[in-house]
Enzyme design. Structure first.
Site, PDB file in Angstrom:
ATOM      1  N   HIS A  78       1.684  25.717 -10.984  1.00  0.00           N
ATOM      2  CA  HIS A  78       2.483  24.492 -11.083  1.00  0.00           C
ATOM      3  C   HIS A  78       2.622  24.082 -12.542  1.00  0.00           C
ATOM      4  O   HIS A  78       1.798  24.431 -13.389  1.00  0.00           O
ATOM      5  CB  HIS A  78       1.890  23.351 -10.249  1.00  0.00           C
ATOM      6  CG  HIS A  78       0.493  22.928 -10.617  1.00  0.00           C
ATOM      7  ND1 HIS A  78       0.224  22.079 -11.673  1.00  0.00           N
ATOM      8  CD2 HIS A  78      -0.713  23.218 -10.065  1.00  0.00           C
ATOM      9  CE1 HIS A  78      -1.078  21.855 -11.747  1.00  0.00           C
ATOM     10  NE2 HIS A  78      -1.673  22.544 -10.789  1.00  0.00           N
ATOM     11  N   ASP A  80       3.215  20.717 -13.539  1.00  0.00           N
ATOM     12  CA  ASP A  80       2.836  19.333 -13.818  1.00  0.00           C
ATOM     13  C   ASP A  80       1.353  19.215 -14.135  1.00  0.00           C
ATOM     14  O   ASP A  80       0.545  20.085 -13.787  1.00  0.00           O
ATOM     15  CB  ASP A  80       3.213  18.421 -12.648  1.00  0.00           C
ATOM     16  CG  ASP A  80       2.523  18.793 -11.342  1.00  0.00           C
ATOM     17  OD1 ASP A  80       2.480  19.997 -11.013  1.00  0.00           O
ATOM     18  OD2 ASP A  80       2.020  17.893 -10.639  1.00  0.00           O
ATOM     19  N   ASP A 110      -5.845  23.541 -15.862  1.00  0.00           N
ATOM     20  CA  ASP A 110      -5.163  23.166 -14.620  1.00  0.00           C
ATOM     21  C   ASP A 110      -3.702  22.848 -14.895  1.00  0.00           C
ATOM     22  O   ASP A 110      -3.341  21.689 -15.021  1.00  0.00           O
ATOM     23  CB  ASP A 110      -5.881  21.958 -14.021  1.00  0.00           C
ATOM     24  CG  ASP A 110      -5.361  21.558 -12.657  1.00  0.00           C
ATOM     25  OD1 ASP A 110      -4.640  22.363 -12.036  1.00  0.00           O
ATOM     26  OD2 ASP A 110      -5.651  20.433 -12.221  1.00  0.00           O
ATOM     27  N   GLU A 142       2.435  19.163  -7.945  1.00  0.00           N
ATOM     28  CA  GLU A 142       1.204  19.595  -7.272  1.00  0.00           C
ATOM     29  C   GLU A 142       0.138  18.515  -7.367  1.00  0.00           C
ATOM     30  O   GLU A 142      -0.640  18.312  -6.422  1.00  0.00           O
ATOM     31  CB  GLU A 142       0.687  20.896  -7.902  1.00  0.00           C
ATOM     32  CG  GLU A 142      -0.452  21.558  -7.123  1.00  0.00           C
ATOM     33  CD  GLU A 142      -1.832  20.984  -7.421  1.00  0.00           C
ATOM     34  OE1 GLU A 142      -2.766  21.189  -6.614  1.00  0.00           O
ATOM     35  OE2 GLU A 142      -2.006  20.319  -8.467  1.00  0.00           O
ATOM     36  N   GLU A 143       0.104  17.811  -8.484  1.00  0.00           N
ATOM     37  CA  GLU A 143      -0.940  16.813  -8.698  1.00  0.00           C
ATOM     38  C   GLU A 143      -0.729  15.539  -7.886  1.00  0.00           C
ATOM     39  O   GLU A 143      -1.608  14.674  -7.864  1.00  0.00           O
ATOM     40  CB  GLU A 143      -1.037  16.465 -10.188  1.00  0.00           C
ATOM     41  CG  GLU A 143      -1.390  17.639 -11.102  1.00  0.00           C
ATOM     42  CD  GLU A 143      -2.809  18.159 -10.902  1.00  0.00           C
ATOM     43  OE1 GLU A 143      -3.520  17.619 -10.028  1.00  0.00           O
ATOM     44  OE2 GLU A 143      -3.193  19.103 -11.607  1.00  0.00           O
ATOM     45  N   GLU A 170      -5.024  28.383  -9.168  1.00  0.00           N
ATOM     46  CA  GLU A 170      -5.846  27.236  -9.553  1.00  0.00           C
ATOM     47  C   GLU A 170      -7.195  27.718 -10.074  1.00  0.00           C
ATOM     48  O   GLU A 170      -7.655  28.818  -9.730  1.00  0.00           O
ATOM     49  CB  GLU A 170      -6.046  26.305  -8.355  1.00  0.00           C
ATOM     50  CG  GLU A 170      -4.801  25.597  -7.872  1.00  0.00           C
ATOM     51  CD  GLU A 170      -4.432  24.390  -8.716  1.00  0.00           C
ATOM     52  OE1 GLU A 170      -5.132  24.104  -9.719  1.00  0.00           O
ATOM     53  OE2 GLU A 170      -3.430  23.732  -8.379  1.00  0.00           O
ATOM     54  N   HIS A 364      -8.716  17.640 -15.250  1.00  0.00           N
ATOM     55  CA  HIS A 364      -8.481  16.194 -15.123  1.00  0.00           C
ATOM     56  C   HIS A 364      -9.339  15.360 -16.068  1.00  0.00           C
ATOM     57  O   HIS A 364      -9.359  14.135 -15.944  1.00  0.00           O
ATOM     58  CB  HIS A 364      -8.703  15.725 -13.672  1.00  0.00           C
ATOM     59  CG  HIS A 364      -7.761  16.321 -12.693  1.00  0.00           C
ATOM     60  ND1 HIS A 364      -7.547  15.780 -11.440  1.00  0.00           N
ATOM     61  CD2 HIS A 364      -6.954  17.422 -12.748  1.00  0.00           C
ATOM     62  CE1 HIS A 364      -6.660  16.515 -10.780  1.00  0.00           C
ATOM     63  NE2 HIS A 364      -6.294  17.522 -11.555  1.00  0.00           N
TER      64      HIS A 364
END
Length: 390
Positions: A78, A80, A110, A142-143, A170, A364
């Site tokens: 992904h 984003d 990520d 995705e997030e 991931e 994150h």
């Protein structure tokens, strides 16, 4: 490390830096990074389609290297990333910073590191005599919702080749994950009736109703912890729920007119995704609403489902699992606690596993990073895939 391998790693690092330079927080459009990816693919003659969302401000890219036929392998990533606001970064999060063998920046782990690995391998994919295609699918959102690949998945077997397996990149430190929990998020609002706090029989306190609901949800949380994880594979070893925010009321001496709380449920594979919602709705109907409506017949409770991301259930011996274990030279799989787009593919009937560079422990967070060795291991995995399907 051979010169060719070293060059591919350098290409990956350069591409990762260029991808991270795009601020693709989920609240923003990803079209600038999509344009960059499209130019990259176009310059190399790679067949690809862009699949926009309904609003037209975001898009997924689906590229095909090799024969345009069914039975290929999808490498899914992904574009984003999560926000950086409020986090204490020691450098610009959208500029890759190298410190020894670590690369810092939002998305290094990520998961723009994986995206860069896939793009860096395009020439090697093209040079191989692929018997089935290798696809690269780079999605959005995705997030937030994991809905980014859904429109592309719907075209599998129609105007796009139907793959036989999907590998979602991931961060798993290149271990093969064949299972993860589902996630569902909700907004619940209790509507009461304002009145002077000295005379509670003139109204209904929405905060009281919300407190009752939250309390019962945590009773359910205790029950889920007691049920545990029959598979013995997950940490934490149970389905979980959490209330993240709660707000309501006007003043301490006014019965609250409304109160809203945001909450989530993360279910083990096999646990109904709406289990917590059913519990809340049943308790609201049987206990909370009758109490609120003693003096406020118009009291009500509304719950909006924000996101429902399906879990990934283990499929021992599936094409995806067998392939990924062979490529990683491993004989065991793991389960991960976080949700991914993998469940979207599995729900559509395509065997799927999760396997990618980096550790979720770094995702994150401020100063997110990926190890150079993880990128190298991912390139080795993709090189082995090339040989496997040639």
């Amino acid at each position: 490390m051979s010169a060719a391998t070293d060059d591919r790693l350098s290409r990956t690092i350069d591409l990762m830096a260029r991808l991270i330079a795009f601020d693709t927080e989920s609240s923003k459009s990803n079209l600038p990074i999509v344009a960059f990816i499209e130019d990259y693919l176009r310059e190399r003659g790679v067949a690809h389609v862009t699949v926009p969302n309904k609003a037209g401000d975001k898009a997924a890219v689906f590229a095909t290297i090799g024969p345009m036929r069914d039975g290929g392998i999808v490498l899914s990533g992904h574009t984003d990333v999560v926000p950086v606001v409020g986090q204490s970064w020691t450098s610009d999060p959208f500029t890759v910073r190298r410190d020894g063998a670590r690369f810092f920046g939002r998305g290094t782990c990520d998961m723009k590191g994986f995206d860069a690995c896939c793009l860096a391998m395009v020439e090697e994919f093209q040079a191989a005599d692929l018997k089935v295609p290798i696809h690269i699918l780079l999605s959005y959102d995705e997030e937030t919702t994991c809905l980014g690949p859904v429109d592309t998945i719907a075209r599998f077997g129609a105007d796009l080749p139907r793959p036989r397996a999907v590998i979602v990149g991931e961060p798993t430190q290149m271990q093969v994950a064949d299972a993860h929990k589902s996630i569902a998020t909700f907004i619940t609002t209790v509507h009461g009736h304002e009145a002077h706090s000295s005379k509670p029989f003139l109204g209904a306190n929405a905060i009281e109703g919300a407190a009752m609901l939250v309390t019962d949800l945590y009773r359910l949380a205790d029950e889920l912890a007691e049920e545990g994880d029959p598979s013995g594979r997950f940490e934490p070893a149970f389905s979980s729920l959490s209330v993240g925010t709660i707000s309501g009321g006007t003043a301490r001496n006014i019965l609250a007119k409304s109160c809203t709380f945001l909450w989530e449920f993360r279910g083990l594979p096999g646990v109904a995704q709406n289990r917590a919602l059913r519990r809340l709705e049943d308790y609201a109907a049987s206990t909370v609403l009758p109490r609120l409506r003693r003096y406020a017949p118009d009291a009500r409770i509304e719950t909006v489902t924000e996101v429902e991301v399906p879990g990934l259930a283990a499929e021992p011996g599936s094409v995806a699992e067998t392939l990924a274990l062979k490529l990683t030279k491993s004989n065991r799989t793991i389960a991960v606690p976080y949700a991914t787009e993998a469940g979207r593919f599995q729900t559509a009937g395509v065997p799927t596993v999760v396997c990618g560079p980096g550790s979720i422990d770094q995702a994150h967070q401020p100063d997110e990073f990926v190890e150079e060795s993880e990128l190298a291991a991912c390139l080795g995995f993709l090189r082995a895939l090339t040989l496997e399907v040639s």
